[in-house]
Scaffold this motif. Structure first.
Motif, PDB file in Angstrom:
ATOM      1  N   ALA A 109       0.811  -1.214   0.000  1.00 42.45           N
ATOM      2  CA  ALA A 109       0.000   0.000   0.000  1.00 42.45           C
ATOM      3  C   ALA A 109       0.841   1.260   0.000  1.00 42.45           C
ATOM      4  O   ALA A 109       0.311   2.366  -0.133  1.00 42.45           O
ATOM      5  N   ALA A 110       2.152   1.123   0.158  1.00 42.25           N
ATOM      6  CA  ALA A 110       3.024   2.295   0.203  1.00 42.25           C
ATOM      7  C   ALA A 110       3.266   2.808  -1.215  1.00 42.25           C
ATOM      8  O   ALA A 110       3.934   2.169  -2.014  1.00 42.25           O
ATOM      9  N   GLY A 111       2.724   3.964  -1.512  1.00 44.06           N
ATOM     10  CA  GLY A 111       2.892   4.559  -2.836  1.00 44.06           C
ATOM     11  C   GLY A 111       3.994   5.597  -2.835  1.00 44.06           C
ATOM     12  O   GLY A 111       4.776   5.714  -1.884  1.00 44.06           O
ATOM     13  N   THR A 112       4.059   6.369  -3.888  1.00 40.37           N
ATOM     14  CA  THR A 112       5.102   7.390  -4.010  1.00 40.37           C
ATOM     15  C   THR A 112       4.737   8.688  -3.305  1.00 40.37           C
ATOM     16  O   THR A 112       5.569   9.589  -3.223  1.00 40.37           O
ATOM     17  N   ASP A 113       3.502   8.806  -2.814  1.00 37.57           N
ATOM     18  CA  ASP A 113       3.087  10.042  -2.168  1.00 37.57           C
ATOM     19  C   ASP A 113       2.553   9.801  -0.760  1.00 37.57           C
ATOM     20  O   ASP A 113       1.759  10.584  -0.253  1.00 37.57           O
ATOM     21  N   THR A 114       2.974   8.715  -0.151  1.00 38.19           N
ATOM     22  CA  THR A 114       2.594   8.433   1.231  1.00 38.19           C
ATOM     23  C   THR A 114       3.830   7.999   2.003  1.00 38.19           C
ATOM     24  O   THR A 114       4.785   7.433   1.441  1.00 38.19           O
ATOM     25  N   LEU A 115       3.828   8.250   3.298  1.00 34.07           N
ATOM     26  CA  LEU A 115       4.941   7.827   4.139  1.00 34.07           C
ATOM     27  C   LEU A 115       4.949   6.300   4.223  1.00 34.07           C
ATOM     28  O   LEU A 115       3.951   5.692   4.601  1.00 34.07           O
ATOM     29  N   SER A 125      17.379   9.140  -5.170  1.00 34.44           N
ATOM     30  CA  SER A 125      16.059   8.658  -4.774  1.00 34.44           C
ATOM     31  C   SER A 125      15.691   9.221  -3.400  1.00 34.44           C
ATOM     32  O   SER A 125      16.556   9.641  -2.626  1.00 34.44           O
ATOM     33  N   TRP A 126      14.378   9.203  -3.128  1.00 30.14           N
ATOM     34  CA  TRP A 126      13.924   9.665  -1.814  1.00 30.14           C
ATOM     35  C   TRP A 126      14.398   8.678  -0.750  1.00 30.14           C
ATOM     36  O   TRP A 126      14.410   7.464  -1.010  1.00 30.14           O
ATOM     37  N   PRO A 127      14.809   9.132   0.415  1.00 24.89           N
ATOM     38  CA  PRO A 127      14.674  10.509   0.927  1.00 24.89           C
ATOM     39  C   PRO A 127      15.886  11.402   0.715  1.00 24.89           C
ATOM     40  O   PRO A 127      15.834  12.587   1.050  1.00 24.89           O
ATOM     41  N   LEU A 128      16.968  10.878   0.136  1.00 18.34           N
ATOM     42  CA  LEU A 128      18.169  11.696  -0.006  1.00 18.34           C
ATOM     43  C   LEU A 128      18.061  12.719  -1.127  1.00 18.34           C
ATOM     44  O   LEU A 128      18.664  13.784  -1.055  1.00 18.34           O
ATOM     45  N   SER A 129      17.287  12.426  -2.146  1.00 18.30           N
ATOM     46  CA  SER A 129      17.239  13.332  -3.304  1.00 18.30           C
ATOM     47  C   SER A 129      16.632  14.689  -2.968  1.00 18.30           C
ATOM     48  O   SER A 129      16.923  15.684  -3.637  1.00 18.30           O
ATOM     49  N   THR A 130      15.786  14.757  -1.953  1.00 15.81           N
ATOM     50  CA  THR A 130      15.108  16.016  -1.614  1.00 15.81           C
ATOM     51  C   THR A 130      15.413  16.465  -0.179  1.00 15.81           C
ATOM     52  O   THR A 130      14.678  17.264   0.393  1.00 15.81           O
ATOM     53  N   GLY A 185       6.600  12.248  -1.859  1.00 13.72           N
ATOM     54  CA  GLY A 185       6.112  12.633  -3.188  1.00 13.72           C
ATOM     55  C   GLY A 185       6.500  14.060  -3.529  1.00 13.72           C
ATOM     56  O   GLY A 185       6.752  14.889  -2.653  1.00 13.72           O
ATOM     57  N   GLU A 186       6.588  14.355  -4.804  1.00 16.70           N
ATOM     58  CA  GLU A 186       6.882  15.719  -5.249  1.00 16.70           C
ATOM     59  C   GLU A 186       5.669  16.603  -4.983  1.00 16.70           C
ATOM     60  O   GLU A 186       4.541  16.263  -5.328  1.00 16.70           O
ATOM     61  N   ALA A 187       5.883  17.732  -4.361  1.00 16.62           N
ATOM     62  CA  ALA A 187       4.794  18.661  -4.047  1.00 16.62           C
ATOM     63  C   ALA A 187       5.200  20.057  -4.464  1.00 16.62           C
ATOM     64  O   ALA A 187       6.337  20.491  -4.205  1.00 16.62           O
ATOM     65  N   ALA A 188       4.272  20.768  -5.148  1.00 16.20           N
ATOM     66  CA  ALA A 188       4.570  22.128  -5.588  1.00 16.20           C
ATOM     67  C   ALA A 188       4.775  23.055  -4.396  1.00 16.20           C
ATOM     68  O   ALA A 188       5.583  23.969  -4.440  1.00 16.20           O
ATOM     69  N   ILE A 216       0.315  19.131   0.655  1.00 14.40           N
ATOM     70  CA  ILE A 216       0.549  17.860   1.342  1.00 14.40           C
ATOM     71  C   ILE A 216      -0.490  17.678   2.436  1.00 14.40           C
ATOM     72  O   ILE A 216      -0.762  18.595   3.223  1.00 14.40           O
ATOM     73  N   THR A 217      -1.096  16.506   2.482  1.00 15.33           N
ATOM     74  CA  THR A 217      -2.025  16.194   3.560  1.00 15.33           C
ATOM     75  C   THR A 217      -1.262  16.087   4.873  1.00 15.33           C
ATOM     76  O   THR A 217      -0.206  15.452   4.934  1.00 15.33           O
ATOM     77  N   CYS A 218      -1.781  16.712   5.900  1.00 18.52           N
ATOM     78  CA  CYS A 218      -1.100  16.712   7.201  1.00 18.52           C
ATOM     79  C   CYS A 218      -0.912  15.280   7.693  1.00 18.52           C
ATOM     80  O   CYS A 218      -1.884  14.524   7.803  1.00 18.52           O
ATOM     81  N   PRO A 219       0.315  14.867   8.002  1.00 23.11           N
ATOM     82  CA  PRO A 219       0.544  13.485   8.458  1.00 23.11           C
ATOM     83  C   PRO A 219      -0.148  13.163   9.778  1.00 23.11           C
ATOM     84  O   PRO A 219      -0.325  11.991  10.103  1.00 23.11           O
TER      85      PRO A 219
END
Length: 297
Positions: free
Chosen positions: A157-163, A180-185, A195-198, A203-206
């Motif tokens: 269930a872990a996608g590219t835009d969820t922790l 790659s994430w988490p080092l790339s950003t 996930g990439e966010a403008a 981003i939904t509050c964790p």
């Protein structure tokens, strides 16, 4: 005035003083002594002596109280460990339970330290799994550490835009790369989010409960360190973010990238640990497990 009159006045004064002295008991003042030319100086000295004694009692009490205050203030912080005050219902075991964060007579809970736990590993990363926590392998080189009372993360269930490990979980990866994430950003204000966010507001509050609503209000890099001390001589590059949400308290994302051993060349892939903590009761255990991290020898 004749000598006879003086003698009569003196006699009357003596009688009055004697009558008054008879009314004084031992529990009150001492009997008075009629003043005359022989006793005036003695009485003055005695009165001064009794005044000094009356002052000595409150001064002594005040000094004793002050001494108790200062003695209590100088007690070491650990002096009360393992002791119970008179009249309390608990024993030493209940005090130890309060100190360690583990309730007496119950199963371990995610607590204050990773000092007590079991040796675990994710790929080439070794660490101490704290009591009350569970390790879920995502792959051969990645895994999640979460409270044992929480559902285990579902890797599918872990996608590219969820922790990948959710909130209050420890994400471990032994072969993270700079692309790659988490080092790339890692140096961006939203670098803690996979996930990439403008902008942070996208981003939904964790900290939002499932089915709830709320977005991140602001996110910024708060602190960084090139040498965060870990187990032994190991160090890590550290990043921390300050995050606030529009409908509640903020969360605390943290990232560690293990540095190469002293004198060794930087590897192509690094061990990383990432945490997004929203509940402060887990912080000490999470930091303790990160502090135990080291590469397999």
């Amino acid at each position: 005035m004749e000598e006879r009159d003086e003698l009569e006045i003196e006699t009357r004064l003596r009688a009055a003083l004697q009558a008054r002295s008879e009314l004084v008991t031992h529990s009150t003042l001492r009997p008075g002594i009629p003043p005359n030319e022989h006793t005036a100086g003695v009485r003055a000295k005695r009165d001064a002596w009794w005044s000094w004694r009356r002052m000595w009692v409150p001064v002594t009490v005040a000094a004793a109280l002050a001494g108790g205050v200062f003695a209590g203030a100088q007690l070491p912080s650990g002096s009360g460990k393992g002791t119970v005050s008179a009249g309390s219902s608990g024993g030493e075991s209940s005090v130890q339970g309060a100190v360690t964060g583990t309730p007496t007579g119950s199963a371990p809970t995610p607590g204050l330290s990773a000092a007590s736990g079991t040796a675990s590993s994710v790929g080439t990363l070794d660490f101490t799994l704290a009591d009350g926590w569970q390790l879920t392998k995502i792959s051969g080189t990645a895994g999640c550490v979460t409270p044992a009372t929480s559902p285990a993360p579902n890797p599918a269930a872990a996608g590219t835009d969820t922790l990948p490990c959710g909130v209050d979980g420890l994400y471990l990866k032994s072969d993270a790369t700079a692309t790659s994430w988490p080092l790339s950003t890692a140096t961006k204000d939203t670098g803690w989010w996979p996930g990439e966010a403008a902008s942070a507001s996208a981003i939904t509050c964790p900290a939002v409960k499932p089915g709830g609503s709320g977005m991140v209000k602001a996110s910024m890099v708060l602190r960084s360190s090139a040498k965060y001390a870990l187990a032994g001589q190991a160090t890590a590059e550290y990043h921390e973010w300050a995050v606030t949400c529009d409908n509640g308290p903020g969360v605390q994302p943290m990232l560690w990238k293990l540095n190469a051993a002293p004198g060794a060349a930087a590897p192509a892939a690094s061990g990383v640990a990432a945490v997004v903590s929203s509940d402060p009761q887990y912080d000490s255990a999470l930091l303790g497990m990160v502090g135990s991290l080291h590469q397999s020898s």
